[in-house]
Design an enzyme around this catalytic site. Structure first.
Site, PDB file in Angstrom:
ATOM      1  N   GLY A  54      13.825  10.481  -5.297  1.00 23.21           N
ATOM      2  CA  GLY A  54      13.206   9.136  -5.959  1.00 23.21           C
ATOM      3  C   GLY A  54      12.817   9.378  -7.284  1.00 23.21           C
ATOM      4  CB  CYS A  80      13.864  15.670  -4.733  1.00 28.01           C
ATOM      5  SG  CYS A  80      13.572  15.740  -6.449  1.00 28.01           S
ATOM      6  CE1 TYR A  81       7.866   9.486  -4.998  1.00 32.05           C
ATOM      7  CE2 TYR A  81       8.737   9.168  -2.877  1.00 32.05           C
ATOM      8  CZ  TYR A  81       7.760   8.893  -3.898  1.00 32.05           C
ATOM      9  OH  TYR A  81       6.677   7.897  -3.632  1.00 32.05           O
ATOM     10  CG  HIS A 169      18.753  16.444  -5.031  1.00 29.57           C
ATOM     11  ND1 HIS A 169      18.218  15.237  -4.648  1.00 29.57           N
ATOM     12  CD2 HIS A 169      17.724  16.496  -6.368  1.00 29.57           C
ATOM     13  CE1 HIS A 169      17.562  14.483  -5.343  1.00 29.57           C
ATOM     14  NE2 HIS A 169      17.042  15.417  -6.432  1.00 29.57           N
ATOM     15  CD  GLU A 171      20.590  15.270  -1.889  1.00 32.63           C
ATOM     16  OE1 GLU A 171      20.101  14.414  -2.609  1.00 32.63           O
ATOM     17  OE2 GLU A 171      20.053  16.279  -1.330  1.00 32.63           O
ATOM     18  CG  ASP A 227      38.147  -1.694   4.052  1.00 36.08           C
ATOM     19  OD1 ASP A 227      38.628  -0.445   4.207  1.00 36.08           O
ATOM     20  OD2 ASP A 227      37.538  -2.271   3.000  1.00 36.08           O
ATOM     21  CE  LYS A 370      39.526   2.039   2.021  1.00 34.25           C
ATOM     22  NZ  LYS A 370      39.324   0.390   2.004  1.00 34.25           N
TER      23      LYS A 370
END
Length: 514
Positions: A54, A80-81, A169, A171, A227, A370
């Site tokens: 963040g 991180c944060y 990070h 990710e 969808d 998706k």
């Protein structure tokens, strides 16, 4: 529900990527604001908790935070944060300035255990950093697991509790062994089972839908897109003829879309399908309105009115309404007051619904990205030409006609868009592109046709590549393909004398223009 990970979003631009990485490892995850109460978190029963990055400093008065006892609910990974928040809550020292790190960096591993299981001690590996503050002193009872340049703490863990943290990070793709770090947390520390599969999801949702609906009637707002088609197929698998699909021709559809939907849905799914012609109703409601947020809300409200009328006319007395809402729709429609992330845009099927509507919503895809929806569609046996179709927004062409939505603008846009997609298919590029569409711009430009001056409309073309719609890059067409598209649109669509191509990525732009 099997294993699941709770992600508390402290405002990072990468929070959705954490959810993606967890789900790619076949473990279910959800993103929630850190304002969730301790009692709510305990009742959710996570197998693990991730505290995201963040932009705040943990010492700021209004910085995102959590109750200290959350760290004892389940294994925790701070990113991180999130790492700095753990240090702050546990009595460590977090300071700002002097040791900022942004972009690629090298860290040195201090132990081959925990999230760094499988790494070598003293191994150097590339990660993605994005921090101004840093942990100057780890809390009592914690040990350092990695360091970066200038001897900055890049990872730590509790000596005896399953609390782990990294300053970088893990990710993002730029962290070379990030997927291993995430999987170590999921499987070695949290003990998760990789049971988040399309088949497992279908079984769970069918059971939930049957328990919720009982013997009552359900209607589905069918657009013919991926969808709503997958949502309809899933609900139909659960309750059969208790479902009636209502396809509304809003006047905002692509060329020949109504005929295609009627043919495809009846042939492949065998559902009860009612078609409602409501072009005049939608265009009258939109007349003179150019604000994109207001257009979305108008369309959402009008949809509900049409569904209520159509349901009554059909004599179905439906209690439930099925919608193909996806997780990105929910994330982008969240108010800043519900969490650190800002509202990107209101999706007509999330924030545009009437508060007094007569239906209870069924949104079986609300927790899916998706690509997960496409895989569920394949699990349900839908044809590939339906499952692989490019996304089409619920508000339709109304948000691709910038400004006032008029029949004249819609007619030009439909014909330009049809040429665009036809040329993409002819070039064999359709499946390489996540989404491609034309946009009618509210401007005119000077041109020359037949030795005469023209002053006509401009069409913008948009094409992007993406995995889940949360981030996207513009598609690099071969120049000759763009040339053919532009030439055909200008020559075949009356009222257009200029075609431009959008080369913006998401972020900072969104995929749609409105």
């Amino acid at each position: 529900m099997g294993s699941r990970i709770l992600i508390l979003d402290c405002g990072s631009q990468f929070t959705q990527l954490i959810a993606r990485r967890v789900r790619e490892a076949r473990v279910y995850s959800e993103i929630h604001p850190p304002t969730r109460s301790l009692e709510w978190i305990r009742e959710w029963k996570p197998d693990g908790i991730v505290l995201s990055g963040g932009p705040s400093s943990v010492t700021d008065i209004d910085a995102p935070t959590i109750p200290r006892d959350v760290l004892d609910v389940a294994p925790v990974l701070g990113v991180c944060y999130g790492m700095q928040l753990i240090a702050h809550l546990e009595g460590g020292a977090v300071v700002g300035g002097g040791r900022r790190e942004y972009g690629r960096a090298e860290i040195v591993i201090a132990e081959n255990a925990g999230v760094f299981a499988g790494f070598d001690v003293a191994e150097r590996t590339t990660v993605w950093m994005s921090h101004g503050d840093h942990v100057e002193l780890v809390p009592p009872g914690y040990v350092v697991t990695a360091r970066s340049g200038h001897n900055v703490v890049a990872g730590f863990r509790h000596a005896s509790k399953p609390i782990h943290a990294v300053q970088f990070h893990s990710e993002v793709a730029h962290t070379v062994r990030g997927a291993e770090i995430v999987q170590n947390f999921l499987f070695e520390i949290c003990g998760c089972t990789p049971d988040w599969t399309p088949g497992h999801f279908v079984d769970l949702e069918i059971a939930k839908i049957r328990a919720l609906v009982g013997d009552r009637q359900v209607i589905c707002g069918l657009s013919g897109g991926v969808d709503s088609s997958v949502a309809a197929a899933l609900v139909h698998r659960a309750i059969g003829d208790q479902l009636t699909c209502i396809f509304v021709d809003t006047g905002l559809l692509r060329l020949h879309e109504r005929e295609q939907v009627e043919r495809t849905m009846r042939a492949h799914l065998g559902m009860k399908l009612i078609t409602v012609r409501a072009e005049d109703r939608f265009l009258s409601a939109l007349a003179g309105e150019g604000d994109p947020e207001k257009k979305r809300k108008i369309i959402g409200h009008t949809f509900i009115d049409v569904f209520e009328d159509a349901s009554a006319d059909a004599g179905e007395q439906a209690t439930f309404l099925v919608q193909g809402t996806l997780y990105p729709d929910v994330i982008e429609s969240v108010s800043a007051k519900g969490g650190p992330s800002a509202t990107i845009k209101t999706h007509h099927n999330v924030g545009g619904l009437k508060p007094d509507m007569m239906f209870t919503l069924i949104e079986p895809l609300r927790e899916l990205f998706k690509d997960e929806v496409r895989n569920v569609g394949r699990e349900l046996g839908l044809p590939e030409e339906m499952v692989g179709r490019h996304p089409f927004p619920g508000p339709g062409l109304a948000i691709r006609v910038l400004g006032d939505v008029t029949p004249h603008a819609l007619d030009i846009l439909r014909r330009a868009d049809a040429i665009y997609l036809d040329e993409i298919r002819s070039a064999g590029l359709y499946d390489d592109i996540w989404q491609a569409f034309a946009v009618f711009l509210p401007v005119r430009s000077v041109g020359v046709m037949g030795d005469s001056r023209t002053y006509e409309h401009v069409i913008a073309l948009r094409a992007v590549t993406s995995t889940d719609g949360m981030t996207a890059d513009w598609y690099a067409f071969p120049p000759e393909v763009l040339g053919r598209i532009s030439n055909r649109i200008i020559n075949e669509v009356d009222g257009v004398n200029r075609v431009v191509y959008d080369i913006s990525s998401k972020p900072p732009a969104t995929i749609e223009w409105e």
